[in-house]
Design an enzyme around this catalytic site. Structure first.
Site, PDB file in Angstrom:
ATOM      1  N   TYR A 140      -0.959   4.660  10.547  1.00  0.00           N
ATOM      2  CA  TYR A 140      -1.500   3.724  11.643  1.00  0.00           C
ATOM      3  C   TYR A 140      -0.077   3.614  12.396  1.00  0.00           C
ATOM      4  O   TYR A 140       1.033   3.514  11.950  1.00  0.00           O
ATOM      5  CB  TYR A 140      -1.829   2.265  10.934  1.00  0.00           C
ATOM      6  CG  TYR A 140      -3.067   2.200  10.232  1.00  0.00           C
ATOM      7  CD1 TYR A 140      -4.361   2.311  10.968  1.00  0.00           C
ATOM      8  CD2 TYR A 140      -3.015   1.887   8.990  1.00  0.00           C
ATOM      9  CE1 TYR A 140      -5.541   2.286  10.424  1.00  0.00           C
ATOM     10  CE2 TYR A 140      -4.333   1.819   8.218  1.00  0.00           C
ATOM     11  CZ  TYR A 140      -5.426   2.018   8.976  1.00  0.00           C
ATOM     12  OH  TYR A 140      -6.706   1.912   8.353  1.00  0.00           O
ATOM     13  N   LYS A 180       1.760   2.161   7.402  1.00  0.00           N
ATOM     14  CA  LYS A 180       2.078   1.302   8.504  1.00  0.00           C
ATOM     15  C   LYS A 180       2.954   2.240   9.331  1.00  0.00           C
ATOM     16  O   LYS A 180       3.523   3.215   8.836  1.00  0.00           O
ATOM     17  CB  LYS A 180       2.740   0.119   8.089  1.00  0.00           C
ATOM     18  CG  LYS A 180       1.524  -0.957   7.383  1.00  0.00           C
ATOM     19  CD  LYS A 180       0.534  -1.227   8.557  1.00  0.00           C
ATOM     20  CE  LYS A 180       0.732  -2.088   9.646  1.00  0.00           C
ATOM     21  NZ  LYS A 180      -0.488  -2.271  10.485  1.00  0.00           N
ATOM     22  N   GLU A 192      -5.866   4.980  13.533  1.00  0.00           N
ATOM     23  CA  GLU A 192      -6.865   3.982  14.449  1.00  0.00           C
ATOM     24  C   GLU A 192      -7.468   4.595  15.312  1.00  0.00           C
ATOM     25  O   GLU A 192      -8.351   3.727  16.125  1.00  0.00           O
ATOM     26  CB  GLU A 192      -5.948   2.766  14.884  1.00  0.00           C
ATOM     27  CG  GLU A 192      -4.817   2.949  15.921  1.00  0.00           C
ATOM     28  CD  GLU A 192      -3.574   3.406  15.407  1.00  0.00           C
ATOM     29  OE1 GLU A 192      -2.712   3.178  16.281  1.00  0.00           O
ATOM     30  OE2 GLU A 192      -3.321   3.809  14.215  1.00  0.00           O
ATOM     31  N   ASP A 225      -2.001  -6.611  15.361  1.00  0.00           N
ATOM     32  CA  ASP A 225      -1.173  -5.426  15.342  1.00  0.00           C
ATOM     33  C   ASP A 225      -1.463  -4.534  16.571  1.00  0.00           C
ATOM     34  O   ASP A 225      -0.794  -3.549  16.965  1.00  0.00           O
ATOM     35  CB  ASP A 225      -1.659  -4.415  14.191  1.00  0.00           C
ATOM     36  CG  ASP A 225      -3.305  -4.358  13.890  1.00  0.00           C
ATOM     37  OD1 ASP A 225      -3.883  -4.619  14.895  1.00  0.00           O
ATOM     38  OD2 ASP A 225      -3.640  -3.664  12.749  1.00  0.00           O
ATOM     39  N   ARG A 273       1.084  -1.096  -0.146  1.00  0.00           N
ATOM     40  CA  ARG A 273       0.136   0.052  -0.076  1.00  0.00           C
ATOM     41  C   ARG A 273       0.818   1.211   0.060  1.00  0.00           C
ATOM     42  O   ARG A 273       2.120   1.230   0.355  1.00  0.00           O
ATOM     43  CB  ARG A 273      -0.909   0.006   1.296  1.00  0.00           C
ATOM     44  CG  ARG A 273      -2.003  -1.072   1.146  1.00  0.00           C
ATOM     45  CD  ARG A 273      -2.738  -1.134   2.342  1.00  0.00           C
ATOM     46  NE  ARG A 273      -2.083  -1.765   3.447  1.00  0.00           N
ATOM     47  CZ  ARG A 273      -2.353  -1.799   4.887  1.00  0.00           C
ATOM     48  NH1 ARG A 273      -3.690  -1.673   5.235  1.00  0.00           N
ATOM     49  NH2 ARG A 273      -1.389  -2.462   5.740  1.00  0.00           N
ATOM     50  N   HIS A 298      -0.398   2.079  16.091  1.00  0.00           N
ATOM     51  CA  HIS A 298      -0.455   0.890  16.928  1.00  0.00           C
ATOM     52  C   HIS A 298       0.769   0.633  17.900  1.00  0.00           C
ATOM     53  O   HIS A 298       1.490  -0.097  18.198  1.00  0.00           O
ATOM     54  CB  HIS A 298      -0.280  -0.458  16.018  1.00  0.00           C
ATOM     55  CG  HIS A 298      -1.583  -0.355  14.891  1.00  0.00           C
ATOM     56  ND1 HIS A 298      -2.896  -0.600  15.357  1.00  0.00           N
ATOM     57  CD2 HIS A 298      -1.545  -0.544  13.795  1.00  0.00           C
ATOM     58  CE1 HIS A 298      -3.472  -0.706  14.432  1.00  0.00           C
ATOM     59  NE2 HIS A 298      -2.840  -0.441  13.586  1.00  0.00           N
ATOM     60  N   ALA A 341      -6.138  -9.072  15.113  1.00  0.00           N
ATOM     61  CA  ALA A 341      -6.076  -8.168  16.330  1.00  0.00           C
ATOM     62  C   ALA A 341      -4.626  -7.998  16.624  1.00  0.00           C
ATOM     63  O   ALA A 341      -4.201  -7.499  17.437  1.00  0.00           O
ATOM     64  CB  ALA A 341      -6.872  -8.391  17.552  1.00  0.00           C
TER      65      ALA A 341
END
Length: 371
Positions: A93, A74, A117, A269, A15, A95, A267
C-alpha cells in the site's frame, strides 16, 4: 528473482507482507526469499516457520540491499526512505496522494512502486484493497461502539440499545466495501443504520441486501449535513482510488453534531473525508475531541488484528507477487492491464494520474512506460 519482506515500523502495525505459505509458494516457483528477523512475530509467524520453508532470515538492511522486490503492507516511513535502490520493486500500500515526502523519496531513488490500492481486476474492482476494506469496515463499528462509552468521552450508549431504549444512529458515508461491511456489523449489533452514497444503483443493492433494514440516502451536501446532525456514530469511508478523499463532512456539520458522538474516518490514509480531521492519529494515541465530538483517525486500522488481516491480505496479493516475480514487472504489467494500474512510480516518474494531480507533479502515461 530475490524477494524480501521486512518488519513494519508504523505504530502498532503487526501485519507482514509475506506469510510462510507465501514464501513456500515463491520458493517452489524458483525464487529466493529474504525475511527480516522478527518480521512475522506480530502475526504469530516465527522466524523458524519462515526458515522451515526455505526463507533466509536477515537484518532489515540486508533484505533491502539484496532484494529485487520488497513486499510490504504499509507505505515506507522516513527511516526506510533511502534504503531502496534504483530499479527495486516495491509492492505494498502506498497512498501517495497525501504523502509528498514519500512520493519524493520514491522518485529520487527511482523505485518501481506498485500500489495495492490502485490494482484493478477484470471487474474493475480493487482486489488488493477489498480484503483490508472489509476488516476496516467491520472494525470501524467495533471502535465506534467503544468510544460511545462514557469512560472514553462518549455519550454513554449501547449501540443496539435495549428494550425500551432507542438504539444508536450509525451514519455511514460511502456505500463501497468499507461502508457495506460497516453496515453489516452495525445492523448485526442492532443499531439504526443509514448509508449515504452518490450512486443510486449501489444504494439499491444495499437496500435489497438488507431487505430495507438500512436506510439509504443519495448523498449531497444537504443530506450529509442532515444526517451528520442525527449521527451518534458517523463512519467516513468515501474513496477515489489513488486520489485524495473528498471532504464530504464539513466543519460546520461537525459543529452541529451531538456532543459525545463519534467520528471514525476510515478514509484517513487517503487524506480523510472529514474537514475537522487535520492529522492522522495512531493506535497509541487514537482520538482527539473537537467541538465535543470524538475523532478517530488511525490510518492502519486492520493492523490491530494481524492474525485476520495478514492472511486475508496475503491470500489476495500472492498471485500478483508471483506474476511479477515469474515474468518480471514489465511483462507482468503488459499482460495484466489491471495490475498495470497499480504502477504509481517508475524511473523517477509518476504513472498514476490521481497521484500526479494531488502532488501537482508531471504525469507519465502507462502506455509510454510499457511500450
Amino acid at each position: 528473482m530475490i524477494i524480501g519482506t521486512v518488519k513494519e515500523i508504523k505504530d502498532h502495525e503487526f501485519r507482514v507482507g509475506l506469510t510462510p505459505a507465501g514464501c513456500h509458494a515463491l520458493k517452489e516457483a524458483g525464487h529466493t526469499v529474504l525475511v527480516e528477523s522478527g518480521a512475522g512475530k506480530g502475526s504469530n509467524f516465527s522466524d523458524e516457520e519462515y526458515n522451515a520453508v526455505g526463507a533466509q532470515i536477515l537484518t532489515k538492511k540486508e533484505v533491502f540491499d539484496n532484494a529485487d522486490m520488497i513486499i510490504k503492507v504499509k507505505e515506507p516511513l522516513f527511516p526506510e526512505y533511502d534504503m531502496f535502490h534504483k530499479g527495486q520493486i516495491l509492492f505494498t500500500y502506498l497512498h501517495l496522494a497525501p504523502e509528498p515526502e514519500l512520493t519524493a523519496a520514491l522518485l529520487r531513488n527511482q523505485v518501481i512502486g506498485i500500489a495495492f490500492e490502485t490494482v484493478r481486476d477484470a471487474n474493475n474492482s480493487l482486489p488488493l484493497l477489498s480484503p483490508m476494506s472489509r476488516v476496516a469496515g467491520r472494525m470501524s463499528v467495533q471502535i465506534g461502539a467503544q468510544y460511545l462509552e462514557k469512560q472514553y468521552g462518549g455519550k454513554g450508549m449501547v449501540l443496539g440499545g435495549v428494550p425500551g431504549v432507542e438504539p444508536a444512529q450509525v451514519v455511514i458515508i460511502g456505500g463501497g466495501t468499507v461502508g457495506l461491511n460497516a453496515a453489516k456489523m452495525a445492523v448485526g449489533l442492532g443499531a439504526k443504520v443509514a448509508v449515504l452514497d452518490m450512486n443510486p444503483e449501489r444504494l439499491s443493492y444495499i437496500d435489497d441486501l438488507f431487505n430495507g433494514r438500512v436506510e439509504t440516502i443519495v448523498s449531497n451536501s444537504f443530506e450529509a449535513a442532515v444526517w451528520a446532525k442525527k449521527a451518534d456514530l458517523l463512519i467516513s469511508c468515501v474513496l477515489i482510488p489513488g486520489a485524495m478523499a473528498p471532504k464530504v463532512i464539513k466543519e460546520y456539520m461537525v459543529k452541529e453534531m451531538k456532543k459525545g458522538s463519534v467520528i471514525v474516518d476510515v478514509a484517513i490514509d487517503q487524506g480523510g473525508g472529514v474537514e475537522t480531521i487535520d492529522h492522522v492519529t495512531t493506535h497509541t494515541d487514537p482520538v482527539y475531541i473537537k467541538y465535543g465530538v470524538i475523532h478517530y483517525a488511525v490510518a492502519n486500522i486492520p493492523g490491530a488484528v494481524p492474525m485476520t488481516s495478514t492472511i486475508a491480505l496475503a491470500n489476495s496479493t500472492l498471485p500478483y507477487a508471483l506474476k511479477i516475480a515469474n515474468k518480471g514487472w514489465k511483462q507482468a504489467l503488459q499482460e495484466d492491464s489491471g495490475l498495470a494500474q497499480g504502477l504509481n512510480t517508475v524511473d523517477g516518474k509518476i504513472t498514476c494520474k490521481a497521484v500526479a494531480q494531488a502532488r501537482n507533479l508531471p504525469y507519465t502515461s502507462l502506455s509510454e512506460i510499457l511500450d
